[in-house]
Design a protein around this motif. Structure first.
Motif, PDB file in Angstrom:
ATOM      1  N   LEU A 173      17.520 -16.030 -34.385  1.00 51.84           N
ATOM      2  CA  LEU A 173      18.483 -17.085 -34.071  1.00 51.84           C
ATOM      3  C   LEU A 173      17.944 -18.007 -32.986  1.00 51.84           C
ATOM      4  O   LEU A 173      18.074 -19.222 -33.041  1.00 51.84           O
ATOM      5  N   ARG A 174      17.308 -17.383 -31.993  1.00 58.01           N
ATOM      6  CA  ARG A 174      16.764 -18.166 -30.889  1.00 58.01           C
ATOM      7  C   ARG A 174      15.654 -19.086 -31.382  1.00 58.01           C
ATOM      8  O   ARG A 174      15.594 -20.257 -31.012  1.00 58.01           O
ATOM      9  N   VAL A 175      14.792 -18.557 -32.261  1.00 60.40           N
ATOM     10  CA  VAL A 175      13.708 -19.376 -32.807  1.00 60.40           C
ATOM     11  C   VAL A 175      14.284 -20.598 -33.513  1.00 60.40           C
ATOM     12  O   VAL A 175      13.781 -21.715 -33.372  1.00 60.40           O
ATOM     13  N   LEU A 176      15.386 -20.401 -34.242  1.00 54.90           N
ATOM     14  CA  LEU A 176      16.013 -21.525 -34.936  1.00 54.90           C
ATOM     15  C   LEU A 176      16.486 -22.574 -33.951  1.00 54.90           C
ATOM     16  O   LEU A 176      16.280 -23.767 -34.140  1.00 54.90           O
ATOM     17  N   THR A 177      17.141 -22.113 -32.886  1.00 54.03           N
ATOM     18  CA  THR A 177      17.619 -23.056 -31.871  1.00 54.03           C
ATOM     19  C   THR A 177      16.461 -23.855 -31.306  1.00 54.03           C
ATOM     20  O   THR A 177      16.527 -25.080 -31.206  1.00 54.03           O
ATOM     21  N   TYR A 178      15.382 -23.148 -30.950  1.00 58.46           N
ATOM     22  CA  TYR A 178      14.233 -23.838 -30.356  1.00 58.46           C
ATOM     23  C   TYR A 178      13.611 -24.813 -31.347  1.00 58.46           C
ATOM     24  O   TYR A 178      13.255 -25.937 -30.989  1.00 58.46           O
ATOM     25  N   THR A 179      13.490 -24.391 -32.616  1.00 58.45           N
ATOM     26  CA  THR A 179      12.930 -25.295 -33.623  1.00 58.45           C
ATOM     27  C   THR A 179      13.804 -26.536 -33.741  1.00 58.45           C
ATOM     28  O   THR A 179      13.306 -27.663 -33.809  1.00 58.45           O
ATOM     29  N   GLY A 180      15.115 -26.315 -33.752  1.00 58.86           N
ATOM     30  CA  GLY A 180      16.038 -27.443 -33.837  1.00 58.86           C
ATOM     31  C   GLY A 180      15.856 -28.403 -32.688  1.00 58.86           C
ATOM     32  O   GLY A 180      15.773 -29.617 -32.891  1.00 58.86           O
ATOM     33  N   ILE A 181      15.742 -27.862 -31.479  1.00 56.42           N
ATOM     34  CA  ILE A 181      15.554 -28.718 -30.300  1.00 56.42           C
ATOM     35  C   ILE A 181      14.246 -29.492 -30.416  1.00 56.42           C
ATOM     36  O   ILE A 181      14.203 -30.709 -30.209  1.00 56.42           O
ATOM     37  N   ALA A 182      13.188 -28.790 -30.809  1.00 48.15           N
ATOM     38  CA  ALA A 182      11.879 -29.444 -30.907  1.00 48.15           C
ATOM     39  C   ALA A 182      11.914 -30.558 -31.945  1.00 48.15           C
ATOM     40  O   ALA A 182      11.463 -31.689 -31.691  1.00 48.15           O
ATOM     41  N   ILE A 231      15.845 -22.003 -44.372  1.00 49.08           N
ATOM     42  CA  ILE A 231      15.469 -20.787 -43.645  1.00 49.08           C
ATOM     43  C   ILE A 231      16.566 -20.445 -42.636  1.00 49.08           C
ATOM     44  O   ILE A 231      16.976 -19.294 -42.495  1.00 49.08           O
ATOM     45  N   GLY A 232      17.064 -21.487 -41.976  1.00 56.99           N
ATOM     46  CA  GLY A 232      18.130 -21.275 -40.994  1.00 56.99           C
ATOM     47  C   GLY A 232      19.351 -20.629 -41.636  1.00 56.99           C
ATOM     48  O   GLY A 232      19.906 -19.660 -41.115  1.00 56.99           O
ATOM     49  N   LEU A 276       9.129  -8.097 -30.067  1.00 56.33           N
ATOM     50  CA  LEU A 276      10.184  -9.063 -30.345  1.00 56.33           C
ATOM     51  C   LEU A 276      11.608  -8.583 -30.101  1.00 56.33           C
ATOM     52  O   LEU A 276      12.521  -9.383 -30.069  1.00 56.33           O
ATOM     53  N   THR A 277      11.813  -7.299 -29.959  1.00 53.94           N
ATOM     54  CA  THR A 277      13.196  -6.863 -29.796  1.00 53.94           C
ATOM     55  C   THR A 277      13.516  -6.634 -28.327  1.00 53.94           C
ATOM     56  O   THR A 277      12.634  -6.588 -27.486  1.00 53.94           O
ATOM     57  N   ASP A 278      14.804  -6.507 -28.076  1.00 55.02           N
ATOM     58  CA  ASP A 278      15.240  -6.372 -26.692  1.00 55.02           C
ATOM     59  C   ASP A 278      15.073  -4.948 -26.187  1.00 55.02           C
ATOM     60  O   ASP A 278      15.065  -4.702 -24.996  1.00 55.02           O
TER      61      ASP A 278
END
Ligand code: UDP
Ligand code: MG
Length: 314
Positions: free
Chosen positions: A233-242, A285-286, A151-153
């Motif tokens: 943070l990215r997971v939150l963005t994607y969840t929001g979009i979905a 959670i966000g 999961l990390t860069d």
């Protein structure tokens, strides 16, 4: 000391309440120092605010043998800070070996680390061939490393902990890392440089109990995770979009139904309650995830020193 023909290797050891293991540690380090070697040895102990007689034993050892140095912190700052203190105080050495006090990292492996460094590596990682921990801790370590890798860069070697060697350029790179949330294996991967690996068998703790409580290890894992990944943070963005996409489609569906004159039953209490709690939960959670980053930013901007050193006692 750097202009002496033999390079200096400093062994940095953070110590927190390690009174029972110290005599054996001294003996094994003395044996290491006594063996013929191409380098001059130093040991830099960092007493991380021990509440037992560790500091006293370390002082006595330093009085007996001046190669054993001691840095005393003003209180318990935690392993990562103690390690940073040791690295800073070993400053003049040509290479630094980072090691735990509890003999889980056997001093007998050090010559192999030094040999890898002498043949050109700037960073040497000691990699566990085997691990003696069992139970929850073991599962925790494995899960953490699997997640971290995925999961990390920055990939960290999943079987490497703190044990290893840093050559001069790597040491200087470390001195330039100002962050307060320090996750050593991650930072070591981040700095780069030519890296070699030496395999070893991780031992049982020689005596006493682990000083890193399970809670602290979990915090350490979370820290490592948040300082090396934007994924939450990215997971939150994607969840929001979905979720908003789904909401939009649902809206279209109900509008179409209404326009076509199809009656919709006015029940749906269960659906509503589930949706409201579910979405409320996601939002909380966000906020929590944002808070994790915000807290870390706050820690950094306060610019407090990573540790404080107590003046030497007479
Ligand atoms: N340690 C420290 N400060 C702390 C906790 C631990 O300097 O607050 C030192 C400890 O004395 C040991 C090393 O960090 O030398 C690793 O600790 P421990 O063996 O308890 O952890 P684990 O083996 O579970 O990683
Ligand atoms: Mg240990």
């Amino acid at each position: 000391m750097t202009d002496s023909p033999r390079p200096t290797v400093a062994i940095v050891v953070p110590v927190f309440n390690e009174e029972p293991v110290l005599p054996e540690l001294f003996a094994r380090l003395e044996a290491l120092f006594a063996a013929p070697a191409e380098c001059a040895w130093r040991a830099v102990f960092v007493d991380d605010g021990s509440r037992d007689r560790s500091a006293e034993l370390l002082r006595a050892q330093g009085a007996r043998d001046s190669r054993f140095e001691l840095v005393e912190l003003s209180r318990n700052f935690g392993f990562q800070s103690a390690l940073a203190a040791g690295l800073a105080h070993a400053g003049a050495a040509d290479a630094v070996v980072t090691m735990d006090a509890d003999l889980q990292d056997p001093p007998e492996v050090v010559p192999a680390l030094v040999a890898a460094w002498r043949s050109g590596a700037e960073v040497v990682r000691a990699v566990r061939r085997s691990r003696k921990e069992t139970g929850v801790r073991r599962v925790g370590f494995d899960v953490f490393h699997a997640l971290f890798d995925r999961l990390t860069d920055i990939p960290i070697e999943s079987n490497a902990g703190t044990f290893g060697l840093l050559g001069r350029p790597a040491l200087e790179a470390f001195a330039r890392l100002p962050e307060r949330n320090r996750f050593f294996p991650g930072l070591r991967a981040w700095i780069g440089f030519t890296t070699a690996e030496v395999a070893y068998d991780r031992q049982e703790r020689a005596a006493g109990k682990p000083k890193q409580t399970f809670r602290r290890l979990v915090r350490y894992a979370v820290d490592g995770f948040f300082s090396f990944s934007y994924l939450p943070l990215r997971v939150l963005t994607y969840t929001g979009i979905a979720v908003s996409g789904l909401g939009f489609l649902l809206g279209l569906y109900f509008i179409a139904k209404r326009l076509l004159g199809i009656e919709t039953a006015t029940t749906g209490f269960t659906t509503l309650v589930s949706l409201v709690t579910f979405l409320g939960g996601i939002q909380l959670i966000g906020i929590g995830v944002l808070g994790e980053y915000l807290g870390r930013i706050y820690d950094e901007v306060k610019q407090r020193p990573i540790y404080l050193v107590r003046p030497p006692r007479r």
